[in-house]
Design a protein around this motif. Structure first.
Motif, PDB file in Angstrom:
ATOM      1  N   ASP A  22       0.831  -1.200   0.000  1.00  0.00           N
ATOM      2  CA  ASP A  22       0.000   0.000   0.000  1.00  0.00           C
ATOM      3  C   ASP A  22       0.863   1.247   0.000  1.00  0.00           C
ATOM      4  O   ASP A  22       1.886   1.324   0.692  1.00  0.00           O
ATOM      5  N   LEU A  23       0.419   2.240  -0.757  1.00  0.00           N
ATOM      6  CA  LEU A  23       1.062   3.544  -0.756  1.00  0.00           C
ATOM      7  C   LEU A  23       0.013   4.600  -0.437  1.00  0.00           C
ATOM      8  O   LEU A  23      -1.128   4.504  -0.886  1.00  0.00           O
ATOM      9  N   PRO A  24       0.371   5.632   0.323  1.00  0.00           N
ATOM     10  CA  PRO A  24      -0.565   6.737   0.525  1.00  0.00           C
ATOM     11  C   PRO A  24      -0.635   7.570  -0.749  1.00  0.00           C
ATOM     12  O   PRO A  24       0.372   7.740  -1.444  1.00  0.00           O
ATOM     13  N   PRO A  25      -1.807   8.089  -1.084  1.00  0.00           N
ATOM     14  CA  PRO A  25      -1.906   8.942  -2.268  1.00  0.00           C
ATOM     15  C   PRO A  25      -1.310  10.323  -2.003  1.00  0.00           C
ATOM     16  O   PRO A  25      -1.062  10.680  -0.838  1.00  0.00           O
ATOM     17  N   ARG A 229     -10.316  -4.797 -11.081  1.00  0.00           N
ATOM     18  CA  ARG A 229     -10.023  -3.435 -10.663  1.00  0.00           C
ATOM     19  C   ARG A 229      -8.854  -3.445  -9.680  1.00  0.00           C
ATOM     20  O   ARG A 229      -8.893  -4.142  -8.679  1.00  0.00           O
ATOM     21  N   HIS A 230      -7.866  -2.639  -9.970  1.00  0.00           N
ATOM     22  CA  HIS A 230      -6.673  -2.592  -9.143  1.00  0.00           C
ATOM     23  C   HIS A 230      -6.557  -1.237  -8.446  1.00  0.00           C
ATOM     24  O   HIS A 230      -6.887  -0.201  -9.021  1.00  0.00           O
ATOM     25  N   ASP A 231      -6.085  -1.282  -7.217  1.00  0.00           N
ATOM     26  CA  ASP A 231      -5.776  -0.063  -6.471  1.00  0.00           C
ATOM     27  C   ASP A 231      -4.583   0.612  -7.154  1.00  0.00           C
ATOM     28  O   ASP A 231      -3.513   0.013  -7.276  1.00  0.00           O
ATOM     29  N   PRO A 232      -4.721   1.864  -7.600  1.00  0.00           N
ATOM     30  CA  PRO A 232      -3.607   2.506  -8.310  1.00  0.00           C
ATOM     31  C   PRO A 232      -2.461   2.928  -7.407  1.00  0.00           C
ATOM     32  O   PRO A 232      -1.363   3.202  -7.904  1.00  0.00           O
ATOM     33  N   PHE A 233      -2.697   2.993  -6.093  1.00  0.00           N
ATOM     34  CA  PHE A 233      -1.655   3.443  -5.172  1.00  0.00           C
ATOM     35  C   PHE A 233      -1.064   2.248  -4.431  1.00  0.00           C
ATOM     36  O   PHE A 233      -1.474   1.899  -3.329  1.00  0.00           O
ATOM     37  N   GLN A 234      -0.114   1.592  -5.084  1.00  0.00           N
ATOM     38  CA  GLN A 234       0.569   0.448  -4.484  1.00  0.00           C
ATOM     39  C   GLN A 234       1.924   0.283  -5.160  1.00  0.00           C
ATOM     40  O   GLN A 234       2.122   0.680  -6.312  1.00  0.00           O
ATOM     41  N   GLU A 240       5.361   3.965 -15.076  1.00  0.00           N
ATOM     42  CA  GLU A 240       6.117   5.202 -14.906  1.00  0.00           C
ATOM     43  C   GLU A 240       5.229   6.439 -14.883  1.00  0.00           C
ATOM     44  O   GLU A 240       5.451   7.349 -14.095  1.00  0.00           O
ATOM     45  N   LYS A 241       4.206   6.485 -15.748  1.00  0.00           N
ATOM     46  CA  LYS A 241       3.439   7.725 -15.873  1.00  0.00           C
ATOM     47  C   LYS A 241       2.246   7.819 -14.927  1.00  0.00           C
ATOM     48  O   LYS A 241       1.597   8.855 -14.865  1.00  0.00           O
ATOM     49  N   ILE A 242       1.969   6.738 -14.155  1.00  0.00           N
ATOM     50  CA  ILE A 242       0.776   6.776 -13.322  1.00  0.00           C
ATOM     51  C   ILE A 242       0.915   7.796 -12.192  1.00  0.00           C
ATOM     52  O   ILE A 242      -0.059   8.444 -11.806  1.00  0.00           O
ATOM     53  N   ASP A 243       2.128   7.970 -11.674  1.00  0.00           N
ATOM     54  CA  ASP A 243       2.327   8.943 -10.601  1.00  0.00           C
ATOM     55  C   ASP A 243       2.009  10.354 -11.081  1.00  0.00           C
ATOM     56  O   ASP A 243       1.404  11.149 -10.353  1.00  0.00           O
ATOM     57  N   PHE A 244       2.400  10.668 -12.306  1.00  0.00           N
ATOM     58  CA  PHE A 244       2.126  11.998 -12.851  1.00  0.00           C
ATOM     59  C   PHE A 244       0.631  12.180 -13.086  1.00  0.00           C
ATOM     60  O   PHE A 244       0.058  13.215 -12.746  1.00  0.00           O
ATOM     61  N   ILE A 245      -0.018  11.159 -13.643  1.00  0.00           N
ATOM     62  CA  ILE A 245      -1.447  11.253 -13.943  1.00  0.00           C
ATOM     63  C   ILE A 245      -2.266  11.417 -12.668  1.00  0.00           C
ATOM     64  O   ILE A 245      -3.235  12.179 -12.625  1.00  0.00           O
ATOM     65  N   LEU A 246      -1.876  10.692 -11.611  1.00  0.00           N
ATOM     66  CA  LEU A 246      -2.642  10.694 -10.364  1.00  0.00           C
ATOM     67  C   LEU A 246      -2.072  11.639  -9.317  1.00  0.00           C
ATOM     68  O   LEU A 246      -2.347  11.492  -8.126  1.00  0.00           O
ATOM     69  N   GLU A 247      -1.293  12.606  -9.756  1.00  0.00           N
ATOM     70  CA  GLU A 247      -0.818  13.624  -8.805  1.00  0.00           C
ATOM     71  C   GLU A 247      -1.995  14.370  -8.200  1.00  0.00           C
ATOM     72  O   GLU A 247      -1.975  14.798  -7.048  1.00  0.00           O
ATOM     73  N   ASN A 248      -3.077  14.502  -8.990  1.00  0.00           N
ATOM     74  CA  ASN A 248      -4.322  15.119  -8.526  1.00  0.00           C
ATOM     75  C   ASN A 248      -5.493  14.209  -8.886  1.00  0.00           C
ATOM     76  O   ASN A 248      -5.423  13.463  -9.876  1.00  0.00           O
ATOM     77  N   PRO A 249      -6.588  14.256  -8.123  1.00  0.00           N
ATOM     78  CA  PRO A 249      -7.779  13.483  -8.492  1.00  0.00           C
ATOM     79  C   PRO A 249      -8.351  13.992  -9.808  1.00  0.00           C
ATOM     80  O   PRO A 249      -8.035  15.099 -10.250  1.00  0.00           O
ATOM     81  N   PRO A 250      -9.220  13.211 -10.439  1.00  0.00           N
ATOM     82  CA  PRO A 250      -9.777  13.646 -11.724  1.00  0.00           C
ATOM     83  C   PRO A 250     -10.798  14.768 -11.621  1.00  0.00           C
ATOM     84  O   PRO A 250     -11.167  15.352 -12.636  1.00  0.00           O
TER      85      PRO A 250
END
Length: 258
Positions: A22-25, A229-234, A240-250
């Motif tokens: 688990d990672l914190p968002p 469905r996968h938890d994106p914060f793990q 590589e690009k998921i951290d940039f995309i999810l820097e903010n909620p949609p």
């Protein structure tokens, strides 16, 4: 489209990161909550194990004839049971449903369609041309089964879950999504209602309508082409690009205020 969250726990009031993966968002996700979903592997493991047993038993009536009233029919029944134990559980977890992360109409993941097509063609040749094709068909069905299990192993590697935020359904049309995100529905409803960027060739971010204890939420998850469905914060989500995309909620947090 099916969903595997039938026995999912509700959101955690204070998310506890009790898994080593688990990672914190990021801080911009404050107010969102992690919802853990039932791992699909738990539903699939036992029927897949039994399917291997029935598939292995399929040729026995033909190898040791005259031990059943109808050896061919008995062998066919064993084969049918074997693949029913594959297909029915996949349908139950929504894996064979059409959804936005699939690349084309013949993408019926986790079934390996090229190998399965060859197996079916060889089976038809065994009926119409020569019974010897039957063994080649049987070998091809085993190859297809093994590829399916390998694909499912890869698809269930990431933890199942999503991040949800309570909303007022009456204000759904007021939600302004960030660039790269788009709603596919004009009103709130359970299931996938919006899509985000593709993260890999096999998965993309999606927005889902979710009800928890009768309360409407929007959820964000990483939808694999398997339908899981996968938890994106793990830590296992090493795109590589998921951290940039999810820097903010949609969408902005204040939209969800009543």
């Amino acid at each position: 489209m099916g969903d595997e969250d039938g026995s999912a726990s509700g959101p955690e009031a204070q998310p506890k990161f009790h898994s080593e993966n688990d990672l914190p968002p990021p801080g911009a996700w404050a107010g969102w909550e992690r919802q853990r979903l039932k791992p699909p592997g738990a539903t699939l493991l036992r029927p897949l194990a039994w399917s291997a047993f029935f598939l292995a038993a399929t040729p026995l009536p033909l190898l040791f004839p005259d031990n059943t009233p109808n050896d061919s029919a008995f062998s066919s029944a064993l084969f049918a049971v074997a693949w029913s134990l594959v297909l029915l559980p996949l349908i139950s977890v929504g894996s064979l449903s059409r959804h936005p992360s699939q690349s084309h109409g013949y993408d019926i993941f986790p079934l390996d369609m090229p190998t399965l097509t060859i197996a079916i063609a060889l089976f038809m040749a065994h009926v119409a041309i020569d019974p010897a094709f039957g063994w080649a068909s049987y070998a091809a069905f085993w190859a297809s089964w093994l590829k399916l299990v390998r694909s499912l192993t890869d698809a269930t590697h990431l933890a199942s879950g999503r991040w949800i935020k309570e909303i007022d359904p009456a204000r759904f049309k007021d939600i302004d999504l960030a660039d790269g995100w788009a709603f596919q529905e004009s009103h709130f409803k359970p299931g996938v209602i919006g899509v985000g960027p593709s993260v890999t060739a096999s998965s993309r971010l999606v927005i889902e309508g979710v009800r928890v204890d009768g309360i409407a939420h929007l959820g964000v998850s990483l939808l694999h082409r398997s339908g899981f469905r996968h938890d994106p914060f793990q830590r296992r989500a090493t795109m590589e690009k998921i951290d940039f995309i999810l820097e903010n909620p949609p969408f902005a947090l204040e939209i969800s205020d009543h």
